[in-house]
Design an enzyme around this catalytic site. Structure first.
Site, PDB file in Angstrom:
ATOM      1  N   ASP A  40       0.881  -1.175   0.000  1.00  0.00           N
ATOM      2  CA  ASP A  40       0.000   0.000   0.000  1.00  0.00           C
ATOM      3  C   ASP A  40       0.916   1.222   0.000  1.00  0.00           C
ATOM      4  O   ASP A  40       1.407   1.633   1.053  1.00  0.00           O
ATOM      5  CB  ASP A  40      -0.897  -0.019   1.237  1.00  0.00           C
ATOM      6  CG  ASP A  40      -1.807   1.199   1.298  1.00  0.00           C
ATOM      7  OD1 ASP A  40      -2.304   1.627   0.237  1.00  0.00           O
ATOM      8  OD2 ASP A  40      -2.010   1.728   2.406  1.00  0.00           O
ATOM      9  N   GLU A  87      -1.385  -1.630  -4.668  1.00  0.00           N
ATOM     10  CA  GLU A  87      -2.618  -0.881  -4.843  1.00  0.00           C
ATOM     11  C   GLU A  87      -2.376   0.300  -5.773  1.00  0.00           C
ATOM     12  O   GLU A  87      -1.366   0.992  -5.659  1.00  0.00           O
ATOM     13  CB  GLU A  87      -3.146  -0.386  -3.498  1.00  0.00           C
ATOM     14  CG  GLU A  87      -4.525   0.218  -3.602  1.00  0.00           C
ATOM     15  CD  GLU A  87      -5.154   0.462  -2.248  1.00  0.00           C
ATOM     16  OE1 GLU A  87      -6.070  -0.298  -1.895  1.00  0.00           O
ATOM     17  OE2 GLU A  87      -4.721   1.393  -1.558  1.00  0.00           O
ATOM     18  N   ASP A 145      -1.849   1.090   7.533  1.00  0.00           N
ATOM     19  CA  ASP A 145      -1.230   0.877   6.220  1.00  0.00           C
ATOM     20  C   ASP A 145      -0.888  -0.596   6.008  1.00  0.00           C
ATOM     21  O   ASP A 145      -1.027  -1.129   4.904  1.00  0.00           O
ATOM     22  CB  ASP A 145       0.027   1.740   6.068  1.00  0.00           C
ATOM     23  CG  ASP A 145      -0.281   3.223   6.056  1.00  0.00           C
ATOM     24  OD1 ASP A 145      -1.225   3.632   5.366  1.00  0.00           O
ATOM     25  OD2 ASP A 145       0.426   3.984   6.752  1.00  0.00           O
TER      26      ASP A 145
END
Length: 171
Positions: A7, A67, A139
């Site tokens: 991420d 992502e 996160d």
């Protein structure tokens, strides 16, 4: 099969490693690597690169999932996030690991069942799908969700390939 989910973020990039065996998922590790907000952009990107490289070396994933960045209202922030995302794509690719990309909505829909799920819902489902997992940061939870999404997507893709091969063999 060991997968890493990433991420991306300039302040913190979350990471999560899972093992996949058939349709079972197992939590291996998770965390976040950060950069010094007082450093120059170039120095911060090096910090992220070096820290992610250490994670990849330590956990030896066979595939990576990152992502995709959503566009936000501040163009400068979007550019900086994009550069951090570039590091998240570069590190596993440079290590010879195949990299797959997923939109935030794909991740949420796969993990929670709804494309606009709240962070709390994602964290709850990650803990449900990976029993015993203690999330290091939000996160890291997002990164584990990306890894879970990839695990489910690769399983679906494998089934589709098997059906296609069986169909071709039947002809």
């Amino acid at each position: 099969m060991r997968l890493i989910g990433l991420d991306p973020g300039l302040r913190q990039t979350g990471w999560g490693v899972i093992a996949v065996h058939d349709n079972r998922l197992k939590h291996i590790a998770d965390g976040a690597v950060g950069s010094d907000p007082k450093a120059t952009l170039a120095e911060r990107l090096v910090q992220l690169h070096d820290a992610l490289s250490d994670v990849v070396r330590q956990y030896a994933p066979e595939e990576a999932a990152v992502e995709e960045t959503f566009v936000n209202a501040n163009p400068t922030s979007t550019l900086k996030l994009g550069q951090a995302r570039g590091i998240a794509l570069l590190v596993p690719a440079k290590a010879g690991i195949p990299v797959h990309e997923y939109t935030p909505n794909q991740v949420k829909k796969t993990v929670v069942g709804a494309g606009h799920a709240a962070k709390e819902q994602i964290q709850m489902m990650v803990k449900t799908l990976l029993p015993g997992c203690e999330l290091a940061t939000a996160d890291a939870a997002d990164a584990l969700a990306v890894a879970i999404c990839h695990a489910h997507q690769r399983q679906s893709h494998g089934l589709q390939q098997a059906l296609k091969t069986a169909d071709e063999a039947a002809r």
